[in-house]
Design an enzyme around this catalytic site. Structure first.
Site, PDB file in Angstrom:
ATOM      1  CG  HIS A 188      -2.278  -0.997   1.056  1.00 20.08           C
ATOM      2  ND1 HIS A 188      -3.077  -0.520   0.198  1.00 20.08           N
ATOM      3  CD2 HIS A 188      -2.507  -1.950   1.716  1.00 20.08           C
ATOM      4  CE1 HIS A 188      -3.932  -1.610   0.181  1.00 20.08           C
ATOM      5  NE2 HIS A 188      -3.808  -2.618   1.136  1.00 20.08           N
ATOM      6  CD  GLU A 427     -10.843  -9.245 -17.926  1.00 20.85           C
ATOM      7  OE1 GLU A 427      -9.942  -8.730 -17.580  1.00 20.85           O
ATOM      8  OE2 GLU A 427     -11.743  -9.190 -17.663  1.00 20.85           O
ATOM      9  CG  ASP A 451      -6.912 -10.571 -15.487  1.00 23.39           C
ATOM     10  OD1 ASP A 451      -5.992 -11.204 -14.810  1.00 23.39           O
ATOM     11  OD2 ASP A 451      -7.860 -10.250 -14.941  1.00 23.39           O
ATOM     12  CB  CYS A 498      -9.328  -0.518 -20.205  1.00 19.94           C
ATOM     13  SG  CYS A 498      -9.805  -2.217 -19.714  1.00 19.94           S
TER      14      CYS A 498
END
Length: 537
Positions: A188, A427, A451, A498
């Site tokens: 994070h 994907e 993916d 994308c």
């Protein structure tokens, strides 16, 4: 002069004096107590203070990095309220008659080790989160000040590792960059650094004697130079000046069309994960939203988000974009995106398991709730719907049938809907191979390269051990993209990208020449890519 190679988190060059960040870990000793209930109440009071602190951190992070970047602090609050975590602390105090500091420290270590031993890379990263929140509670119990070092001047921060809370609390005007020995690109802290645009390199063997020395971070090559010579300083200054000039130049591209020299116009959209991210999209002059990751509404909730909650989120984004296209990807839960209240079973290979459209088609009420919310919001803007993880024409037909069913229900209730474009994410290699057939069922394709790459190469993109084998530019991946664009155009649909490759400027010209119609990228990449496209013949 010393030079080190690490892993770059954000591609930018910076230079400045090193500030060695001192971790002030609490020293915890085991003590015998006589009143366990009183000690439990003391721990619970400290937990409540910690939750309040994290709430303040969340509000600060929302202003600086948006809701998706700040979500970690909501997750930390949830850990502090987790039944298993709390019960472990309480049980230890009751049974062993030990002080609260010790019980929290042992529980934190135990939970951290449990996460660290998991197969999933994302879950392993949560080990650091548990340690962070446990250390926070211990500091409160010990009556210590917050674990932070105030930055008095612009510096490059060096640390063993940084917790998200430490990163957010720092004065960004004085943080030139950071270097850490531990951590990963999936942590994070790394995500926050990228969101805030802070040059950072991890995986560098740090030394205490670097404190106050000059350093250069080359975020493009993942290099750190300690005590640079005159030539290296001059080179870094030139790079920094070039970056600043480039930033100013890019601002001039706002409001300009994304069009090649030969006149081909490319739609340049933004990827977002929350309502607040729309501000970044507009600030960077996005021509639309090419990917609204709707799963964040689920990931940030403690229970299934209601139709009304989803409707309000989609409606606000549609209204803010003022007629520009907003493509909402339907629920993409599963694999590395787990939500407890879904009650998903453990899977040996979750990336190829029960996820995305497979969940939606087998839990239709959840799916229909989302479709109703999207269709209602479509009356307030230009919305498109995109189905993820498609591998067959049948899945598209079934999804569209549910969409029509929901439309009829809303019509019967006299609830307005707009005209909605329907698309699918390409994907999987299966979707690529049948893309000519899929084009007959939809209005557009959006290629999810993250993916698509992992499935084409048979490489888990979350597995750091496979980094050296992972090649996003692999000829097979690029051929899959080319084939999808060609088949989409044959069927009369427009085709976009994308995934992460959409922002890979080494491939921008190649994608344009393949005939791509749209690129959807993180907001910060929009203007640099616009400049590149405008220079393509």
């Amino acid at each position: 002069m010393e030079q080190y190679k690490g892993k770059s988190i954000f591609s930018k060059t910076t230079m400045g004096k090193i500030f060695f960040y001192e971790k002030k870990a609490s020293v915890v000793t085991r003590e015998k107590i006589t009143n366990p209930q009183s000690e439990i109440e003391r721990v619970d009071a400290a937990r409540k203070i910690a939750i309040d602190q994290l709430s303040c951190l969340y509000e600060k992070a929302v202003k600086e990095v948006g809701e998706s970047g700040a979500a970690i602090f909501e997750a930390h609050q949830m850990i502090l309220d987790d039944i298993d975590y709390c019960e472990s602390i309480h049980t230890m105090i009751r049974q062993e008659h030990v002080n609260g500091e010790y019980a929290v420290a042992v529980t934190g270590d135990n939970f951290s080790q449990m996460f660290a031993s998991m197969d999933n890379d994302y879950m392993r990263e949560r080990a650091a989160d548990v340690k962070d929140i446990s250390e926070r509670v211990i500091r409160i119990l010990c009556g210590q000040e917050k674990n932070r070092n105030e930055l008095k001047e612009p510096v490059i921060l060096v640390a063993d590792d940084l917790a998200p809370s430490e990163t957010v609390q720092m004065d960004k005007t004085k943080l030139l960059g950071f270097i850490t020995e531990h951590g990963s690109s999936n942590s994070h802290t790394a995500i926050l650094a990228r969101t805030m645009g802070i040059p950072a390199v991890i995986g560098v063997p740090i030394k205490r004697e670097w404190d106050h020395k000059m350093a250069i971070i080359d975020g493009y090559q993942g290099k750190v130079i300690i005590d640079p010579d005159e030539e290296q300083v001059a080179k870094a200054k030139a790079q920094i000046e070039e970056q600043e000039n480039r930033d100013q130049l890019l601002k001039k591209l706002k409001g300009q069309k994304t069009v090649t020299k030969s006149g081909k116009e490319i739609k340049l959209y933004a990827n977002i994960g929350s309502v607040s991210d729309t501000a970044d999209a507009l600030l960077n002059d996005a021509e639309g939203i090419g990917l609204f990751r709707s799963e964040f509404l689920y990931l940030e909730a403690s229970d299934y988000p209601t139709e009304e909650e989803q409707f309000q989120a989609y409606k606000v984004v549609a209204q803010n974009m003022a007629g520009k296209k907003v493509i909402i990807r339907t629920l993409d839960i599963g694999a590395d995106k787990k939500v407890d209240y879904f009650g998903l079973d453990h899977e040996e290979n979750p990336a190829m398991g029960y996820r995305a459209i497979r969940i939606c088609l087998t839990r239709q009420e959840i799916f229909k709730t989302q479709l109703r919310a999207i269709l209602r919001a479509s009356a307030f803007g230009n919305i498109g719907i995109m189905f993820p993880m498609i591998i067959s024409v049948d899945e598209v037909i079934r999804s569209k049938a549910l969409l029509e069913e929901v439309k009829e229900e809303l019509k019967a209730m006299d609830i307005a809907c707009g005209d909605v474009e329907v698309g699918v994410m390409i994907e999987t290699p299966a979707a690529v191979m049948i893309s000519e057939s899929l084009a007959k069922e939809v209005d557009f394709f959006s290629i999810g390269t993250n993916d698509l790459t992992q499935y084409t190469l048979a490489i888990d993109r979350q597995n750091l051990k496979l980094d050296e084998f992972y090649d996003a530019h692999h000829p097979a991946v690029l051929e899959m993209i080319r084939m999808t664009i060609e088949n989409g155009h044959k069927g009369g649909v427009w085709v976009g990208i994308c995934g992460e490759l959409g922002a890979d400027m080494e491939l921008t010209e190649q994608f344009v020449k393949m005939g791509v119609d749209e690129l959807s990228v993180s907001p910060s990449f929009i203007l640099p890519i616009r400049e590149m496209i405008r220079n393509v013949e």
